[in-house]
Design an enzyme around this catalytic site. Structure first.
Site: not given
Lengths: 637, 226, 252
Positions: A40, A42-43, A45, A266, A330, A401, A425, A441
């Protein structure tokens, strides 16, 4: 299954500091000798790969996308929280910590959340230094906006593309390390199995999505930052490629899966328009800063929005939750929307929608200011629906979401499999039963930049053995199993497409395990999913072959995993006989329809152990002990 | 280092193109002003020609310099075009202009035609080897090269007028994109000045077309008593 | 609505491709273009044929994965959107829609509509970053940045790296992409120390990857889904000239 959360002793504020003192270090010369696999980009990984490479480790980073810059973190719109208290409005680490725990309805681990609030401050500094263009005031200092579930302004943002900017920041740091040769990047490569050697995670089996080549990669530790599993619902705000394969296959190799039923809906997404729909689009929660949610007071209202006078409108969030109003968290906002729609007061096709109205904001601030704040979101809404939200209210409806559940990890972010770390996540750690806006994030980057670089050292320092070879028996067995599964998928040659199975699964889950759940529905869902899964393995049609780019084959493997995970989701929801956060059991709610927690029986994380194909999994628990926080009924009234 | 970058990178070559383009544009302006002497009569034009041709050292220096500038412009254009073609070998089945102008897409074509035109022009008026340039126009009564008579005679011929009008027409088209492109390649463009630069480019290109084609057309149509 | 889709099919990088025509009937006007491809693919699967391979992921216009040339326009007929945000209401009922992959030498076709755009990653790896290790950052407010500067930097940073600029350019030039990154980082005070080095390195790799030069036609700007303006290319040229002038022979 042994679940030791390894929470450091001492007062909450001191835990992380003292823990860092106690963690073993790997000296710089030795770091070069260790290999780390990160799945991964993303933020979580991406940040971890870059940070570990900067420290000197040899990193191999894998992503299924064609470039690490495309990880789905990129789609986060609204912002990132940090306890900077730049606005002088009473924010502090403790308040962010408390808001997050309360927002999660007291189902998250205190020590992890406190650490998250602590390092949130460093994240903003790090990102600003990387060149992330955060929104700023005319004086040149950073601007903040408010987000749901909090009464202070602590959300940093880059217009409506904060996730993109933060991801590009992490991607640039990662790219720098790739350029320096410290990270070897494997795009368009999917992890298909985890390799355990002596019970430790030591490698992965991958498939090159272009050539179809199955390969084995070995290392001294494996990190998963592969995101959430919301696509199990088929329709969601996730990217089409987002999948649970990495964490699910790790789960099947022994990693505990915690709280799978904690899935977030969401409130502000664009409603479904037809059965061809492949994806739901989120409208950032930040819109609720200035938009007001309402539905007509009367059931069966036929007039257009602008024809309905103020007296006939029900601003339901403001009415139900006066102190938080449109900025209620939410889960609460979603359920309120569902409730008014269930009452028959929903708007738009099928009555599945509520208005999000900016008329008052435009009057108060002028269209120019509203445009400055949200133009990209309004544009996006226009592109999809063809409607102009400056002139008529948006129509929104809740959608899947985020998933708070994920692989169980201890304070060091290590799963119950030694050497297997899980970030962002993909793990279960910080958001309890509901995540607050702008916290995903924060968690991804906290885990990747500021937690894993410390905690992985402690594990590696204790590893004396050499990295196992790619032809060790464990690796060969895993590779063989992967090949066999692929062969099997291709050989079924049935009549139904993968999408049809996926859609069906999604519908079962949305109907019975969505915003409101009950025992009958969940029991039914479990048997429906079992039957669907059985049918899948008999009747699915996967065209093409395995030695080239075959998107159907990729999808087939992912949907096969979702068909197993979906059942676990229902089982978890069934066993958790209480309502908390996003998990609402209809049997356990107050008269007003709010969650009724059962702290005596369920103040724990449910951790599931895989017991084999079509075997009933075993539910373990990690008791959540609250030293700092007093459990209260969550109220946003 | 700057030299290496200029001659090796795509941006460097574009800078060379722009820089030599500016010089060539300057030359075109001077050339045009010179041409206008024809409106002042034989005396003025032949005097002007005499002045230029009398300083052989300056003249040849200038010619060689100009040749070098043209060569650089050409070299950059050719190497870039080869690289650009190689980068985009396959065309789309359906192609759209995507907001671009014909002038900007056809710089290579207009450039090639202009080059051909310049060679023709040199052969015609400088080397004077184009058929139909009679000997007796070589000298006027004062013993100077009779440029005036040569020009006026040439532009009685509709074919020659046609060639010159089309030639300077393509030159103007080339410049209408080249001039604004030059600002960009040299990094002098941004949102504030862009409209001004684009208008300037168009105005100058138009001016050059009118100013240049005006001479053969005025002569051909006897707008003045030549 | 009913459509005919004329789609480029190519087995792999080395094969030569050709167009195949498929029918898409009973399409809803609010269906997205990719959702039509989904339906066509399901039909193909059921008919025992191989579905069309196409790149897509977020389906909300931010990840930059999708990359179709629709009726000769990268990302299709709508202004400032990606292929995944094209809706069928943009087309005429009964129309034949031509779908091709991005075509450029540095973006080899892997299969059907899928191209390899890793050349962009290589450019970023050469210098599209600010060299700051995790943990080295000063307080974020220690370095004020004017709002206008921050906003302009965002405009540049908003590039999604989809490659439409290259696909639209008759020279397959990557200048708009490179200029967006050079502008983004070059505007910010954090980006100053590496500013010269960055533009030199990125352009070097851009050229080495086989992208063509910029002839300022403006096609890139016209198709860019994020509205990256042509003026950034001018900034890149400016930075490149300055960097070349400042460059010292001994620096690598």
């Amino acid at each position: 299954m042994k679940l030791d959360p390894k929470i450091p002793s001492g007062p909450l504020e001191k835990k992380w500091d003292s823990h860092r003192m106690n963690l073993k270090l790997v000296n710089p010369a030795n770091k070069r000798k260790y290999k780390v696999i990160v799945v991964g980009s993303g933020l979580g990984g991406g940040a971890a790969s870059a940070s570990l490479a900067e420290l000197g480790y040899n990193v191999k980073c894998f992503c299924f996308q064609d470039s690490p810059r495309r990880a789905h973190s990129i789609a986060a719109q609204g912002g990132i929280n940090a306890a900077k208290n730049y606005q002088n409005d009473g924010d502090s680490i403790k308040r962010l910590f408390y808001d997050t725990i309360k927002g999660g309805d007291f189902r998250a681990r205190e020590a992890n959340v406190y650490r998250l609030a602590q390092v949130s401050i460093n994240i903003i500094d790090q990102c600003a230094a990387q060149g992330v263009p955060f929104g700023r005031e005319y004086g040149g200092l950073l601007a903040n906006r408010s987000f749901g579930g909090s009464q202070v302004s602590r959300t940093f943002y880059s217009r409506g593309a904060t996730g993109q900017q933060l991801l590009i920041g992490a991607y640039s740091a990662l790219s720098r390390q790739i350029g320096l040769g410290k990270v070897q990047m494997f795009p368009r490569t999917e992890m298909l199995d985890l390799i355990l050697v002596d019970g430790h995670a030591k490698g992965i089996v991958t498939r090159n999505l272009v050539t179809g080549k199955i390969e084995t990669h070995m290392a001294d530790a494996v990190i998963l930052g592969t995101g959430g599993y919301g696509n199990v619902f088929y329709l969601s705000t996730y990217a089409r490629g987002s999948n649970a394969t990495a964490i699910w296959r790790a789960h099947k190799k022994g990693a505990g899966f915690a709280n799978p039923c904690f899935t977030q809906i969401h409130p502000t997404c664009i409603p479904v328009s037809g059965d061809y729909q492949s994806k739901l689009t989120l409208m950032s929660e930040s819109l609720r800063n200035d938009g007001r949610c309402w539905v007509p007071k009367a059931v069966g209202e036929k007039r257009a929005a602008h024809e309905i006078p103020e007296t006939d409108r029900d601003y339901f969030l403001e009415r139900m939750y006066p102190s938080y109003g449109n900025l209620a968290p939410r889960d609460i906002a979603s359920r309120a929307a569902k409730r008014v729609c269930d009452e028959g007061r929903g708007v738009g096709p099928g009555g599945l929608g509520v208005y999000l109205d900016f008329a008052e904001a435009i009057q108060r601030l002028g269209e120019k200011t509203v445009r400055e704040r949200y133009s990209n979101l309004f544009d996006m809404y226009h592109e999809i629906t063809g409607e102009n939200a400056y002139q008529q209210p948006m129509r929104i409806y809740p959608a899947i979401h985020y998933t708070m559940g994920g692989l169980w990890v201890d304070y060091n972010l290590m799963s119950n499999i030694p050497g297997l770390f899980v970030l962002g996540e993909a793990n279960f750690s910080d958001h309890g039963a509901n995540r607050l806006g702008a916290s995903a994030l924060m968690q991804g980057l906290a885990d990747g930049y500021f937690v894993i670089p410390y905690t992985i050292g402690d594990y590696l320092a204790n590893q004396k053995q050499k990295t196992p070879a790619t032809d060790c028996p464990e690796a060969q067995a895993a590779e063989k199993a992967v090949r066999e599964e692929i062969k099997q998928l291709l050989s079924i040659n049935g009549t139904k497409t993968i999408n049809e199975y996926h859609k069906e699964l999604g519908k079962i889950l949305w109907d019975h395990c969505g915003m409101a759940r009950n025992k009958t529905g969940l029991t039914k869902a479990i048997s429906l999913i079992q039957a669907l899964r059985e049918d899948f393995w008999k009747n699915v049609k996967v065209p093409g072959d395995s030695n080239n780019l075959n998107q159907s084959l990729e999808k087939a493997g992912r949907v096969a995993d979702f068909l197993e995970l979906g059942e676990l989701l229902c089982r978890d929801a069934l066993e958790r006989e209480e309502s908390c956060g996003c998990h609402l059991r209809e049997e356990y709610q107050t008269e007003e329809g709010e969650c009724q927690r059962n702290d005596e029986k369920f103040a724990h994380a449910a951790v599931w152990e895989y017991k084999g194909k079509n075997q009933i999994p075993v539910r373990h628990t990690e008791q959540l002990t609250y030293e700092e926080i007093h459990l209260t009924t969550r109220s946003y009234k | 280092m700057i030299l290496k970058r200029l001659f090796q990178s795509t941006i460097g070559k574009k800078i060379l193109m722009a820089f030599t383009g500016v010089l060539l544009f300057g030359f075109v302006i001077i050339h045009m002003l010179g041409n206008w002497q024809v409106f002042a009569g034989a005396e003025a034009l032949n005097d002007y020609a005499q002045l230029i041709q009398s300083k052989a050292f300056v003249l040849w220096g200038f010619r060689l310099g100009l040749l070098a500038v043209v060569a650089l412009h050409l070299w950059a254009a050719i190497t870039l075009t080869i690289a650009n073609r190689a980068a985009a070998p396959e065309k789309y089945a359906e192609s759209k202009t995507l907001g671009t102008t014909w002038a900007s897409r056809s710089m290579t074509l207009s450039g090639c035609i202009v080059l051909g035109f310049i060679i023709f022009h040199l052969l015609h008026f400088t080397v004077r080897t184009v058929p139909g340039t009679p000997e007796y126009f070589q000298q006027d009564l004062k013993g100077r090269h009779d440029v005036y008579a040569m020009v006026v005679h040439a532009f009685q011929n509709p074919w020659l007028v046609g060639i010159y009008v089309v030639g300077v027409g393509l030159l103007s088209l080339h410049l209408s994109h080249g001039l604004q492109s030059m600002f960009r390649s040299l990094g002098w463009s941004d949102k504030r000045y862009l409209p001004l630069q684009m208008n300037l480019a168009r105005i100058f290109a138009g001016l050059i077309f009118v100013g240049m084609s005006g001479v053969p057309l005025a002569i051909f149509f006897q707008l003045k008593d030549f | 609505m009913n459509f005919k889709l004329k789609v480029w099919r190519q087995a792999d990088h080395t094969s030569s491709g050709s167009f195949e025509t498929y029918e898409a009937n009973n399409v809803n006007a609010n269906q997205s273009f990719m959702e039509v491809l989904d339906v066509v693919n399901d039909d193909l699967t059921k008919a025992g044929k191989e579905p069309i391979a196409f790149d897509h992921d977020c389906r909300e216009g931010i990840c930059g994965t999708c990359s179709c040339v629709i009726n000769g326009e990268p990302h299709g007929p709508e202004d400032k959107v990606t292929s995944c945000q094209v809706y069928m209401r943009s087309f005429q009922d009964g129309e034949t829609i031509t779908v091709e992959p991005f075509r450029a030498k540095p973006f080899p076709i892997l299969k059907d509509l899928v191209t390899d755009r890793s050349a962009f990653d290589k450019i970023i790896q050469a210098g599209g970053f600010i060299s700051v290790n995790t943990g080295q950052a000063p307080d974020a407010n220690a370095l004020p940045i004017g709002r206008e500067t921050a906003e302009l930097a965002f405009d540049a940073a908003h590039c999604i790296g989809c490659g439409a600029c290259v696909a639209a350019c008759k020279n397959s030039s990557a200048m708009l992409f490179v200029s967006a990154k050079v502008t983004h980082l070059g505007l910010l005070p954090q980006g100053q120390p590496e500013r010269n080095r960055r533009s030199l390195k990125m352009v070097e790799v851009m050229d080495a990857q086989g992208f063509g030069g910029c002839t300022n036609t403006g096609a890139c700007e016209a198709v860019c889904p994020k509205g990256i303006p042509l003026e950034f290319i001018s900034r890149l040229n400016r930075d490149y000239i300055t960097a070349s002038l400042m460059e010292r022979p001994e620096s690598e």
